[in-house]
Design a protein around this motif. Structure first.
Motif, mmCIF file in Angstrom:
data_model
loop_
_atom_site.group_PDB
_atom_site.id
_atom_site.type_symbol
_atom_site.label_atom_id
_atom_site.label_comp_id
_atom_site.label_asym_id
_atom_site.label_seq_id
_atom_site.Cartn_x
_atom_site.Cartn_y
_atom_site.Cartn_z
ATOM 1 N N PRO A 202 0.804 -1.233 0.000
ATOM 2 C CA PRO A 202 0.000 0.000 0.000
ATOM 3 C C PRO A 202 0.833 1.276 0.000
ATOM 4 C CG PRO A 202 -0.069 -1.080 2.155
ATOM 5 C CD PRO A 202 0.591 -2.042 1.212
ATOM 6 N N ASN A 203 2.085 1.180 0.415
ATOM 7 C CA ASN A 203 2.935 2.377 0.480
ATOM 8 C C ASN A 203 3.851 2.524 -0.725
ATOM 9 O OD1 ASN A 203 4.172 -0.017 1.781
ATOM 10 N ND2 ASN A 203 5.990 1.294 1.955
ATOM 11 N N VAL A 204 3.788 1.607 -1.688
ATOM 12 C CA VAL A 204 4.692 1.624 -2.844
ATOM 13 C C VAL A 204 3.913 1.920 -4.117
ATOM 14 C CG1 VAL A 204 6.252 0.248 -4.290
ATOM 15 C CG2 VAL A 204 6.345 0.049 -1.794
ATOM 16 N N THR A 205 4.403 2.894 -4.878
ATOM 17 C CA THR A 205 3.815 3.259 -6.171
ATOM 18 C C THR A 205 4.911 3.209 -7.227
ATOM 19 O OG1 THR A 205 2.186 4.734 -5.145
ATOM 20 C CG2 THR A 205 2.653 5.084 -7.485
ATOM 21 N N ILE A 206 4.642 2.519 -8.322
ATOM 22 C CA ILE A 206 5.599 2.444 -9.430
ATOM 23 C C ILE A 206 4.918 2.987 -10.679
ATOM 24 C CG2 ILE A 206 7.030 0.939 -10.858
ATOM 25 C CD1 ILE A 206 7.236 -0.969 -8.495
ATOM 26 N N ARG A 207 5.550 3.981 -11.308
ATOM 27 C CA ARG A 207 5.009 4.602 -12.512
ATOM 28 C C ARG A 207 6.066 4.538 -13.612
ATOM 29 N NH1 ARG A 207 1.307 8.726 -11.140
ATOM 30 N NH2 ARG A 207 0.999 8.990 -13.394
ATOM 31 N N LEU A 208 5.631 4.238 -14.818
ATOM 32 C CA LEU A 208 6.528 4.149 -15.964
ATOM 33 C C LEU A 208 6.397 5.387 -16.850
ATOM 34 C CD1 LEU A 208 6.058 0.421 -17.071
ATOM 35 C CD2 LEU A 208 7.639 1.377 -15.379
ATOM 36 N N LEU A 209 7.541 5.851 -17.349
ATOM 37 C CA LEU A 209 7.569 6.968 -18.291
ATOM 38 C C LEU A 209 7.846 6.402 -19.680
ATOM 39 C CD1 LEU A 209 9.667 9.366 -16.099
ATOM 40 C CD2 LEU A 209 7.462 9.988 -17.090
ATOM 41 N N PRO A 210 6.859 6.431 -20.584
ATOM 42 C CA PRO A 210 7.087 5.901 -21.925
ATOM 43 C C PRO A 210 8.226 6.619 -22.626
ATOM 44 C CG PRO A 210 4.752 6.335 -21.536
ATOM 45 C CD PRO A 210 5.507 6.948 -20.397
ATOM 46 N N ARG A 211 8.884 5.910 -23.504
ATOM 47 C CA ARG A 211 10.017 6.482 -24.235
ATOM 48 C C ARG A 211 9.573 7.732 -24.992
ATOM 49 N NH1 ARG A 211 14.560 3.736 -25.169
ATOM 50 N NH2 ARG A 211 13.470 1.749 -24.866
ATOM 51 N N GLY A 212 10.403 8.762 -24.887
ATOM 52 C CA GLY A 212 10.115 9.996 -25.604
ATOM 53 C C GLY A 212 9.158 10.931 -24.901
ATOM 54 N N VAL A 213 8.617 10.498 -23.755
ATOM 55 C CA VAL A 213 7.678 11.348 -23.012
ATOM 56 C C VAL A 213 8.416 12.045 -21.889
ATOM 57 C CG1 VAL A 213 5.654 11.365 -21.517
ATOM 58 C CG2 VAL A 213 5.664 9.967 -23.576
ATOM 59 N N ALA A 214 8.228 13.339 -21.764
ATOM 60 C CA ALA A 214 8.860 14.109 -20.686
ATOM 61 C C ALA A 214 7.821 15.037 -20.079
ATOM 62 C CB ALA A 214 10.045 14.914 -21.223
ATOM 63 N N GLY A 215 7.994 15.309 -18.803
ATOM 64 C CA GLY A 215 7.072 16.202 -18.123
ATOM 65 C C GLY A 215 7.373 17.647 -18.456
ATOM 66 N N GLN A 216 6.428 18.348 -19.078
ATOM 67 C CA GLN A 216 6.610 19.751 -19.456
ATOM 68 C C GLN A 216 7.878 19.939 -20.288
ATOM 69 O OE1 GLN A 216 4.464 22.369 -18.663
ATOM 70 N NE2 GLN A 216 3.080 20.803 -17.854
ATOM 71 N N GLY A 217 8.235 18.904 -21.058
ATOM 72 C CA GLY A 217 9.436 18.993 -21.888
ATOM 73 C C GLY A 217 10.724 18.739 -21.138
ATOM 74 N N VAL A 218 10.636 18.405 -19.848
ATOM 75 C CA VAL A 218 11.828 18.185 -19.024
ATOM 76 C C VAL A 218 12.047 16.686 -18.836
ATOM 77 C CG1 VAL A 218 12.879 18.523 -16.762
ATOM 78 C CG2 VAL A 218 11.578 20.369 -17.819
ATOM 79 N N GLN A 219 13.234 16.213 -19.173
ATOM 80 C CA GLN A 219 13.599 14.810 -18.953
ATOM 81 C C GLN A 219 14.952 14.814 -18.236
ATOM 82 O OE1 GLN A 219 11.660 11.986 -20.468
ATOM 83 N NE2 GLN A 219 12.700 10.940 -18.813
ATOM 84 N N PRO A 220 14.980 14.677 -16.907
ATOM 85 C CA PRO A 220 16.252 14.712 -16.185
ATOM 86 C C PRO A 220 17.217 13.649 -16.720
ATOM 87 C CG PRO A 220 14.406 14.768 -14.667
ATOM 88 C CD PRO A 220 13.838 14.452 -16.015
ATOM 89 N N LEU A 221 18.483 14.004 -16.812
ATOM 90 C CA LEU A 221 19.484 13.099 -17.371
ATOM 91 C C LEU A 221 20.151 12.247 -16.303
ATOM 92 C CD1 LEU A 221 21.187 15.512 -19.944
ATOM 93 C CD2 LEU A 221 19.359 13.851 -20.337
ATOM 94 N N THR A 222 20.015 12.635 -15.050
ATOM 95 C CA THR A 222 20.664 11.891 -13.970
ATOM 96 C C THR A 222 19.619 11.405 -12.971
ATOM 97 O OG1 THR A 222 21.019 13.926 -12.704
ATOM 98 C CG2 THR A 222 22.808 13.213 -14.147
ATOM 99 N N PRO A 223 19.875 10.265 -12.311
ATOM 100 C CA PRO A 223 18.952 9.786 -11.282
ATOM 101 C C PRO A 223 18.912 10.764 -10.108
ATOM 102 C CG PRO A 223 20.551 8.091 -11.910
ATOM 103 C CD PRO A 223 21.031 9.374 -12.478
ATOM 104 N N TYR A 224 17.766 10.852 -9.459
ATOM 105 C CA TYR A 224 17.679 11.657 -8.245
ATOM 106 C C TYR A 224 16.646 11.051 -7.318
ATOM 107 C CZ TYR A 224 13.385 13.930 -9.978
ATOM 108 O OH TYR A 224 12.115 14.176 -10.421
ATOM 109 N N SER A 225 16.765 11.388 -6.040
ATOM 110 C CA SER A 225 15.834 10.926 -5.015
ATOM 111 C C SER A 225 15.426 12.115 -4.160
ATOM 112 C CB SER A 225 16.472 9.853 -4.126
ATOM 113 O OG SER A 225 16.922 8.752 -4.894
ATOM 114 N N CYS A 226 14.138 12.200 -3.848
ATOM 115 C CA CYS A 226 13.614 13.268 -2.993
ATOM 116 C C CYS A 226 13.134 12.664 -1.673
ATOM 117 C CB CYS A 226 12.449 13.984 -3.663
ATOM 118 S SG CYS A 226 12.848 14.801 -5.218
ATOM 119 N N TYR A 227 13.469 13.317 -0.569
ATOM 120 C CA TYR A 227 13.094 12.822 0.757
ATOM 121 C C TYR A 227 12.403 13.936 1.544
ATOM 122 C CZ TYR A 227 16.729 9.412 -0.427
ATOM 123 O OH TYR A 227 17.490 8.463 -1.061
ATOM 124 N N SER A 228 11.311 13.573 2.200
ATOM 125 C CA SER A 228 10.716 14.469 3.191
ATOM 126 C C SER A 228 10.612 13.690 4.494
ATOM 127 C CB SER A 228 9.336 14.962 2.745
ATOM 128 O OG SER A 228 8.416 13.885 2.712
#
Length: 285
Positions: A202-228
């Protein structure tokens, strides 16, 4: 057993609080160290930058110099104890690398985690066999890597997703991260099935980004992790994963940018059901 707080974040917060107190008293690093009889300013500088585990006695001395009243003093002592924590579930292994320890400390106290991966499966979602292949590949750059020790440490970190009151975890996987890319078929099939199983938590969500799709034209080139973190006063944090070292961002402008990018990517990603169905289809195939 996971820690209830994140030592690396508590160190950063403690350092910021102590720096603010010193400046409030209009004291320089040199003046504080002279009063305490410390040999150089480097010790205090490292405490203020959150770069070392503080000794509680040193923190109490600093609070005396800054004339901090209760209850602020009591609150800072609690933070200092969290920041000084040196025993956790990874300590028992006695073999976690410094890079893994940083991630483990962040994960231990996180309320939410978002991983973006453009090329590989995130560490918290890797099977032992897949992790072994990824870590072994790193030996081409660093021959001193203990592959089996790193695998054991990575698998130990996975417990954070199944602990009582686990963090909310979201993985954003680009198309390339779902490409076997030379991984043996049996290892890759096991990894895909593992992702499908984890997506049922229940606490895990996995989402796939189809090839060629970017959010608002932005496709980060490096991995990153966000923590709160549960305590809103603890700084939200972004970790940028690079080849040989990682970069930790805690300033609000930097963190806000990555949180905006995350929102755009979530808007561009396949829905949860479609993402899991695609992973299951690939596992079956």
């Amino acid at each position: 057993m996971p820690l209830p707080t994140s030592p690396v974040i508590r160190r950063a917060r403690l350092g910021a609080e102590l720096r603010q107190l010193r400046r409030r008293e209009a004291l320089t690093l040199e003046q504080v160290c002279d009063r305490l009889g410390w040999a150089s300013t480097s010790k205090l500088s490292r405490i203020e930058l959150g770069q070392s585990r503080p000794d509680l006695a040193d923190v109490l001395d600093l609070l005396d110099v800054y004339q901090v009243p209760a209850p602020q003093r009591d609150a800072l002592i609690v933070i200092a104890r969290d920041a000084a924590t040196s025993r956790g579930w990874w300590k028992a292994l006695g073999e976690m690398s410094e890079r893994q320890r940083t991630y483990a400390e962040l994960e231990a106290g996180a309320a939410s985690i978002v991983d973006y991966q453009p090329a590989v499966v995130p560490g918290l979602l890797q099977t032992p066999a897949y992790a072994r292949l990824r870590i072994a590949a790193g030996r081409l750059l660093d021959g001193d890597v203990d592959v089996e020790a790193d695998v054991r440490a990575r698998i130990a970190r996975h417990e954070v997703l199944r602990r009582p009151e686990p963090p909310r975890y979201t993985a954003l996987l680009a198309e390339a991260a779902c490409d076997p890319a030379g991984v043996p078929p049996e290892v890759w099939r096991e990894q895909l099935r593992h992702l499908v199983d984890l997506a049922e938590l229940p606490n895990v969500t996995i989402r796939l980004l189809p090839r060629g799709v970017a959010g608002q034209g932005v496709q980060p080139l490096t991995p990153y992790s966000c923590y709160s973190f549960p305590d809103p006063a603890d700084p939200r944090t972004v970790m940028l994963e690079a080849l040989t070292t990682d970069v930790r961002l805690v300033t609000p402008p930097d963190v806000n940018r990555y949180e905006r990018i995350t929102g755009w990517l979530l808007g561009a990603a396949l829905p949860v059901e479609e993402s899991v169905a695609e992973l299951a289809r690939r596992a079956a195939g």
